[in-house]
Write a protein that holds these residues in place. Structure first.
Motif, PDB file in Angstrom:
ATOM      1  N   LEU A  74       0.827  -1.200   0.000  1.00 20.31           N
ATOM      2  CA  LEU A  74       0.000   0.000   0.000  1.00 20.31           C
ATOM      3  C   LEU A  74       0.866   1.257   0.000  1.00 20.31           C
ATOM      4  O   LEU A  74       0.651   2.175  -0.810  1.00 20.31           O
ATOM      5  N   LEU A  75       1.860   1.309   0.874  1.00 15.28           N
ATOM      6  CA  LEU A  75       2.698   2.505   0.979  1.00 15.28           C
ATOM      7  C   LEU A  75       3.530   2.722  -0.283  1.00 15.28           C
ATOM      8  O   LEU A  75       3.739   3.866  -0.719  1.00 15.28           O
ATOM      9  N   GLU A  76       4.010   1.636  -0.883  1.00 17.24           N
ATOM     10  CA  GLU A  76       4.760   1.786  -2.129  1.00 17.24           C
ATOM     11  C   GLU A  76       3.882   2.360  -3.233  1.00 17.24           C
ATOM     12  O   GLU A  76       4.344   3.195  -4.029  1.00 17.24           O
ATOM     13  N   HIS A  77       2.636   1.926  -3.308  1.00 19.98           N
ATOM     14  CA  HIS A  77       1.731   2.451  -4.324  1.00 19.98           C
ATOM     15  C   HIS A  77       1.390   3.920  -4.067  1.00 19.98           C
ATOM     16  O   HIS A  77       1.368   4.737  -4.994  1.00 19.98           O
ATOM     17  N   MET A  78       1.141   4.260  -2.813  1.00 17.98           N
ATOM     18  CA  MET A  78       0.759   5.636  -2.484  1.00 17.98           C
ATOM     19  C   MET A  78       1.890   6.617  -2.736  1.00 17.98           C
ATOM     20  O   MET A  78       1.638   7.801  -3.008  1.00 17.98           O
ATOM     21  N   GLU A 136       0.517   6.711 -11.283  1.00 15.15           N
ATOM     22  CA  GLU A 136       0.624   5.340 -10.791  1.00 15.15           C
ATOM     23  C   GLU A 136       0.109   5.174  -9.363  1.00 15.15           C
ATOM     24  O   GLU A 136       0.088   4.067  -8.840  1.00 15.15           O
ATOM     25  N   ARG A 137      -0.291   6.261  -8.746  1.00 14.97           N
ATOM     26  CA  ARG A 137      -0.788   6.176  -7.368  1.00 14.97           C
ATOM     27  C   ARG A 137      -2.271   5.811  -7.347  1.00 14.97           C
ATOM     28  O   ARG A 137      -3.015   6.161  -8.268  1.00 14.97           O
ATOM     29  N   PRO A 138      -2.717   5.136  -6.293  1.00 13.44           N
ATOM     30  CA  PRO A 138      -4.147   4.874  -6.166  1.00 13.44           C
ATOM     31  C   PRO A 138      -4.904   6.152  -5.851  1.00 13.44           C
ATOM     32  O   PRO A 138      -4.315   7.146  -5.408  1.00 13.44           O
ATOM     33  N   THR A 139      -6.186   6.147  -6.073  1.00  9.66           N
ATOM     34  CA  THR A 139      -7.030   7.262  -5.652  1.00  9.66           C
ATOM     35  C   THR A 139      -7.311   7.138  -4.159  1.00  9.66           C
ATOM     36  O   THR A 139      -7.062   6.089  -3.543  1.00  9.66           O
ATOM     37  N   ALA A 140      -7.873   8.190  -3.588  1.00 10.14           N
ATOM     38  CA  ALA A 140      -8.241   8.127  -2.176  1.00 10.14           C
ATOM     39  C   ALA A 140      -9.278   7.039  -1.931  1.00 10.14           C
ATOM     40  O   ALA A 140      -9.244   6.350  -0.901  1.00 10.14           O
TER      41      ALA A 140
END
Length: 290
Positions: free
Chosen positions: A253-257, A264-268
């Motif tokens: 999760l932290l790597e994606h955020m 490339e980041r997830p949305t909220a």
């Protein structure tokens, strides 16, 4: 305006608010616990400082007033009233949160993963509401997160509320950003903010990721780079450091955020789903971001 001094530590503001103890102070404002005598409830009064920088403080407060007035969510500090006219003491009247800031809680050491998952879910839900309204916070950091006692223990001891929208901006309002001026707190800034690019919602996700990383491990993601201009330049191409002790689901999760490319980041909303998986203890957090 009526300001009737009742004692050395309390005053009646505009014939309505009884100022009590000071609960916070920054460069542009001081926050007091106060009593709203009209409605019989405890509130927080954010009194703007006078003198140098007063105009900028008032502009930030007007931004905060306008944006918070359009938002309502349990994970966002509520705005009740405001007095921002010139030649009078200027202030915002806000929900009083009877708890520490996340920054204060973090001085006691890392937050247990399950408890932090609840806080992450709260803040991501608040950001999802903010982003859905076309707003970017731009200054997500531990001191802007207030912790309120939860009404039930099912969600952990504390509930998280996001505060301080003074430098937030509307996605379609270019006037909120002036070229050459980087707004935010360096420790939690996304790379695109350091490039003075137009801020998108992904900057808040990046900042939240850095906040959660620090809360989980006790170490800032970019602590090894130091501070100053050279450190800021190195951050443009350097991922934050995530210790090996961070387990697989949290690491993913932290790597994606905190991906350097905002696309490339997830949305909220996706962070909300992932945090719910962490709360439940699911073995694999699902994220659709690349």
């Amino acid at each position: 305006m009526t300001l009737e001094v009742l004692s050395p530590t309390s005053a009646l503001l505009d014939g309505r608010y009884v100022l009590q103890d000071r609960v916070g102070q920054g460069g542009t404002a001081t926050v007091y616990r106060a009593e709203d005598t009209h409605l019989g409830r405890t509130v927080a009064i954010k009194m703007l400082h006078r003198g140098e920088g007063a105009l900028r403080s008032a502009d930030n407060a007007r931004t905060e007033e306008a944006l918070l007035a359009s938002l309502s969510h349990p994970s966002l500090v509520a705005l009740f009233d405001a007095q921002l006219r010139r030649r009078r003491p200027q202030y915002l009247v806000m929900e009083f949160v009877d708890g520490p800031t996340l920054a204060e809680r973090m001085t006691a050491g890392p937050i247990p993963p399950r408890q932090l998952a609840h806080l992450t879910r709260d803040l991501a839900e608040g950001l999802a509401a903010v982003h859905a309204a076309g707003i970017v916070h731009r200054d997500v950091k531990p001191s802007n997160v207030l912790l309120a006692p939860r009404r039930t223990r099912r969600g952990g001891q504390w509930a998280a509320k996001l505060a301080d929208f003074g430098i937030a901006c509307a996605l379609d309002d270019a006037r909120m950003t002036s070229s050459g001026h980087v707004l935010g707190t360096l420790t939690y800034m996304a790379p695109e903010q350091l490039r003075d690019a137009d801020p998108g919602t992904a900057v808040d996700v990046f900042a939240l990721g850095l906040v959660m990383l620090e809360a989980l491990t006790g170490e800032a993601g970019y602590a090894a780079l130091g501070t100053g201009r050279a450190a800021a330049i190195r951050r443009l191409s350097t991922k934050p450091f995530i210790p090996a002790s961070v387990d697989g689901d949290w690491r993913r999760l932290l790597e994606h955020m905190t991906r350097l490319d905002p696309r490339e980041r997830p949305t909220a909303v996706e962070v909300v789903r992932a945090a719910r998986d962490l709360v439940r203890g699911d073995r694999r957090v699902e994220l659709s971001a690349a």
